[in-house]
Scaffold this motif. Structure first.
Motif, PDB file in Angstrom:
ATOM      1  N   CYS A 117       0.803  -1.406   0.072  1.00 25.93           N
ATOM      2  CA  CYS A 117      -0.299   0.043   0.002  1.00 25.93           C
ATOM      3  C   CYS A 117       0.913   1.248   0.023  1.00 25.93           C
ATOM      4  O   CYS A 117       0.322   2.335  -0.404  1.00 25.93           O
ATOM      5  N   LEU A 118       2.081   1.131   0.536  1.00 21.90           N
ATOM      6  CA  LEU A 118       2.843   2.181   0.471  1.00 21.90           C
ATOM      7  C   LEU A 118       4.174   2.243  -0.053  1.00 21.90           C
ATOM      8  O   LEU A 118       5.275   1.893   0.593  1.00 21.90           O
ATOM      9  N   SER A 119       4.309   1.932  -1.462  1.00 24.14           N
ATOM     10  CA  SER A 119       5.622   1.518  -1.986  1.00 24.14           C
ATOM     11  C   SER A 119       5.744   2.569  -3.299  1.00 24.14           C
ATOM     12  O   SER A 119       6.660   2.405  -4.031  1.00 24.14           O
ATOM     13  N   THR A 179       6.496  15.154   9.095  1.00 20.65           N
ATOM     14  CA  THR A 179       6.528  14.754  10.652  1.00 20.65           C
ATOM     15  C   THR A 179       5.402  13.671  10.636  1.00 20.65           C
ATOM     16  O   THR A 179       4.424  13.576  11.694  1.00 20.65           O
ATOM     17  N   GLY A 180       5.365  12.664   9.512  1.00 27.22           N
ATOM     18  CA  GLY A 180       4.551  11.546   9.838  1.00 27.22           C
ATOM     19  C   GLY A 180       5.142  10.496  10.603  1.00 27.22           C
ATOM     20  O   GLY A 180       6.206  10.618  11.155  1.00 27.22           O
ATOM     21  N   SER A 181       4.887   9.166  10.468  1.00 24.30           N
ATOM     22  CA  SER A 181       5.456   8.128  11.189  1.00 24.30           C
ATOM     23  C   SER A 181       6.826   8.145  11.033  1.00 24.30           C
ATOM     24  O   SER A 181       7.733   7.762  11.648  1.00 24.30           O
ATOM     25  N   THR A 182       7.088   8.262   9.567  1.00 20.69           N
ATOM     26  CA  THR A 182       8.658   8.144   9.200  1.00 20.69           C
ATOM     27  C   THR A 182       9.493   9.186   9.854  1.00 20.69           C
ATOM     28  O   THR A 182      10.537   8.917  10.420  1.00 20.69           O
ATOM     29  N   LYS A 227      -5.400  10.524  11.541  1.00 19.74           N
ATOM     30  CA  LYS A 227      -4.396  10.013  10.886  1.00 19.74           C
ATOM     31  C   LYS A 227      -3.584   9.005  11.437  1.00 19.74           C
ATOM     32  O   LYS A 227      -3.712   8.614  12.564  1.00 19.74           O
ATOM     33  N   ARG A 228      -2.800   8.289  10.615  1.00 14.38           N
ATOM     34  CA  ARG A 228      -2.087   7.070  10.990  1.00 14.38           C
ATOM     35  C   ARG A 228      -1.427   7.542  12.383  1.00 14.38           C
ATOM     36  O   ARG A 228      -0.288   8.455  12.395  1.00 14.38           O
ATOM     37  N   PRO A 229      -1.687   7.151  13.426  1.00 16.97           N
ATOM     38  CA  PRO A 229      -1.009   7.554  14.887  1.00 16.97           C
ATOM     39  C   PRO A 229       0.571   7.063  14.886  1.00 16.97           C
ATOM     40  O   PRO A 229       0.803   5.955  14.954  1.00 16.97           O
ATOM     41  N   PRO A 244       4.810  28.696   4.355  1.00 15.88           N
ATOM     42  CA  PRO A 244       4.930  27.487   3.299  1.00 15.88           C
ATOM     43  C   PRO A 244       6.487  27.603   2.861  1.00 15.88           C
ATOM     44  O   PRO A 244       6.919  28.359   2.473  1.00 15.88           O
ATOM     45  N   ILE A 245       6.641  26.407   2.355  1.00 18.35           N
ATOM     46  CA  ILE A 245       7.980  26.073   1.608  1.00 18.35           C
ATOM     47  C   ILE A 245       7.544  26.927   0.236  1.00 18.35           C
ATOM     48  O   ILE A 245       6.518  26.305  -0.640  1.00 18.35           O
ATOM     49  N   GLN A 246       8.623  27.727  -0.265  1.00 14.09           N
ATOM     50  CA  GLN A 246       8.285  28.326  -1.690  1.00 14.09           C
ATOM     51  C   GLN A 246       8.974  27.790  -2.754  1.00 14.09           C
ATOM     52  O   GLN A 246       8.607  27.432  -3.737  1.00 14.09           O
ATOM     53  N   GLN A 260      -7.942  16.187   7.447  1.00 15.91           N
ATOM     54  CA  GLN A 260      -8.119  16.387   6.186  1.00 15.91           C
ATOM     55  C   GLN A 260      -6.689  16.364   5.555  1.00 15.91           C
ATOM     56  O   GLN A 260      -6.961  16.298   4.333  1.00 15.91           O
ATOM     57  N   HIS A 261      -5.776  16.236   6.051  1.00 18.98           N
ATOM     58  CA  HIS A 261      -4.512  15.982   5.270  1.00 18.98           C
ATOM     59  C   HIS A 261      -3.886  14.440   5.350  1.00 18.98           C
ATOM     60  O   HIS A 261      -2.788  14.417   5.345  1.00 18.98           O
ATOM     61  N   SER A 262      -5.039  13.825   5.439  1.00 19.58           N
ATOM     62  CA  SER A 262      -4.372  12.375   5.563  1.00 19.58           C
ATOM     63  C   SER A 262      -4.163  11.449   4.354  1.00 19.58           C
ATOM     64  O   SER A 262      -5.022  11.796   3.176  1.00 19.58           O
TER      65      SER A 262
END
Ligand code: NA7
Length: 543
Positions: A151-153, A193-196, A335-337, A361-363, A498-500
């Motif tokens: 699913c995440l490749s 700044t997700g799980s990874t 979101k995935r905790p 934001p990053i420009q 919303q950002h998931s």
């Protein structure tokens, strides 16, 4: 581990099944079809080794957040008892060793072709066979095409202007160099700044001269409390294969712990606080299991969210940094905790800075670093922990065309549609292991994988027993299943984030559809079993 292709045992023209991907799913699917059904099956794998997700994701700190004794196959008691994990959560190299052990133990390698990416797959209605083209230009044919691509490749590298002109080095965590990256003396930028990102930040900070974490969406995290496993626990695991398997197959998320049968509102605020403290001290994904209503009742969820935000403010010494880290906009676990080893404490180090890219934001990326609306951050290395084109991405990049040349990309233009996550109308004899519409990422993956692979195997066995050559789900079954997937998601708080990536929101232009089945793994298994018991209701077979 050998990095060469063995001579295939089956001539390409005689294949019964082509399996794409040699991760957890593909290895078990090969074993089931070849060794249980006696079929001629081949796995095509893009990587130079087996392992799937765990072959590619070698970034610093890469570790599974399922507990190790539950992050393995359970179909073989002997395999389960023979393998011994060393830590509470398995690290990437150890998982890769496990999957290589499985490949060797069951003699799978002779039917796995490495370095063989699939670039196109077309169904030929005249022969009821799939024609599969590899990046090397070879075409193989088989009666069944089974995707085991995970699913995440499909790495999601953000399209930020100027990246090609960056004077330093950049990496995506999901395509990490095998030789590793030396951060010593370097100014490192970590985007995501997700799980990874939460796993990688503390490890990178240990050797980098300076680490700047670019945070777009603040995230909850619970301590993993990783540690070596005691001899006593290892012995308990070996002695309890059946019970561990039973618990994992009975829970909604496939983990080896039971969700407490109590509501947030059954206890006093003081009792609740004590329960959260105990769950925090225990650590890991079990925090979600403290109450049964955390994912269905927003007010209940708020109590967990407030507890976790307070922890961030306690741990992080600089109040401004703590405020940014705790400024979380979604319900806990919507979101995935993530779970972590000292993520928040990392921001107390003198060599770590947090940059809020929601506020500024990053420009663009300049030759010298990352430019946000607040200015330039000079960097030597950029690490993108920016996730994946999840669930549909790995399938769509295979270039699949069903009956009449219809592209899967067109069939799914408005979002994925299938039956039980496993079959798409118009794409006969194609099975998608842990496809969108199945519990997959909402579940401890090996549990979801074993169930899906075994269901597919049983379906094919039934066809072979009856002399049938073609199976295809119906449009009506697909409509009904999509409605069930949507209803299951709507009954939870999950779509509120919303950002998931569950919603596809992390990839610009991707349709916003809640993709995994949120009704729980145990319930999903029952539904799949019922469909099979009704002679595969919703699936049409022919000879
Ligand atoms: P995730 O969970 O998708 O996290 C990706 C992170 O990267 C997340 O914080 C994103 O912020 C951030 N991101 C993505 N694109 C950008 C851009 N363009 N600018 C700034 N920040 C960005 O991926 P992971 O690899 O951490 O985890 C994936 C799964 O692997 C995990 O859930 C486990 O199941 C295992 P956003 O939240 O989109 O604002």
């Amino acid at each position: 581990m050998p990095d060469v292709n063995p001579a295939p045992t089956t001539a390409a023209a005689e294949l019964d099944a082509i399996i794409v991907g040699a991760g957890f799913s593909g290895l078990y699917q090969l074993l089931c079809l070849r060794d249980r059904l006696g079929m001629k099956a081949t796995v095509l794998e893009a990587g130079a080794g087996v392992g799937g997700t765990w072959y590619w994701n070698r970034y610093p700190g890469a570790r599974c957040d399922s507990e190790s004794h539950s992050y393995n196959y359970t179909f073989s008691k002997e395999l389960f008892e023979a393998w011994e994990w060393s830590e509470r959560y398995p690290q990437q190299p150890e998982i890769l060793r496990y999957l290589n052990h499985v490949a060797d133990r069951f003699d799978l390698r002779r039917d796995i072709r490495l370095n063989t990416a699939v670039v196109a797959a077309r169904f030929d209605a005249a022969t009821n066979r799939w024609l599969v083209t590899t990046a090397g230009g070879e075409t193989l044919t088989a009666q069944f095409l089974i995707t085991a691509v995970g699913c995440l490749s499909t790495a999601n590298v953000p399209n930020i202007p100027g990246l090609e002109g960056f004077a330093g080095a950049w990496y995506h965590t999901g395509q990490w160099p095998h030789e590793g990256v030396d951060f010593a003396g370097k100014r490192v930028g970590l985007v995501g700044t997700g799980s990874t990102g939460i796993q990688a930040a503390p490890v990178i900070a240990e050797t980098a001269a300076h680490l700047t974490v670019f945070q777009r969406t603040a995230n909850y995290s619970v301590p993993a409390h990783n540690a070596p496993l005691s001899a006593e626990f290892k012995q308990w695991v070996k002695a309890n294969h059946a019970e561990i398997r039973r618990v994992m197959q009975s829970t909604p998320n496939g983990h080896p712990f039971v969700i407490a049968d109590r509501s947030v509102w059954d206890v006093t605020p003081a009792e609740r606080e004590a329960l959260y403290e105990a769950a925090w001290a225990k650590g890991g994904l079990q925090f979600r299991a403290t109450f049964r209503d955390l994912l269905v009742d927003k007010a209940a969820n708020d109590t967990a969210a407030e507890f976790l935000k307070a922890k961030i403010r306690q741990i992080v010494q600089d109040p401004a940094t703590a405020a940014k880290l705790a400024d979380i906009d979604h319900p806990y676990a919507a979101k995935r905790p993530p779970i972590d080893d000292d993520y928040f404490a990392t921001f107390n180090r003198p060599n770590v800075t947090l940059v809020d890219v929601r506020a500024a934001p990053i420009q663009r990326i300049s030759p010298a670093g990352i430019v946000t609306a607040a200015g330039e951050v000079p960097l030597d290395i950029i690490v993108f922990a920016t996730g994946f084109d999840a669930m549909t991405g790995p399938l769509l990049r295979l270039g699949i065309e069903g009956e009449g040349g219809r592209k899967l990309a067109d069939a799914w233009a408005a979002g994925p549609r299938n039956t039980l996550g496993v079959q798409v109308a118009g794409f006969p004899n194609l099975f998608t292991v842990t496809g969108p519409g199945s519990p997959s990422v909402l579940c401890n993956m090996p549990v979801a994988i074993e169930q899906h692979v075994e269901w597919i195997t049983a379906c094919i066995a039934r066809m072979r027993a009856k002399g049938l050559t073609r199976v295809e789900t119906t449009e009506a079954a697909m409509d009904a299943w999509v409605a069930q997937v949507n209803a299951a998601a709507s009954a939870t708080l999950l779509p509120q984030a919303q950002h998931s990536w569950y919603l596809g929101a992390n990839v610009p232009g991707k349709p916003r559809v809640f993709m995994p089945y949120a009704g729980g793994m145990a319930h999903f298994r029952r539904i799949c079993d019922e469909v099979a018991a009704k002679d595969y209701e919703g699936f049409a077979f022919s000879a």
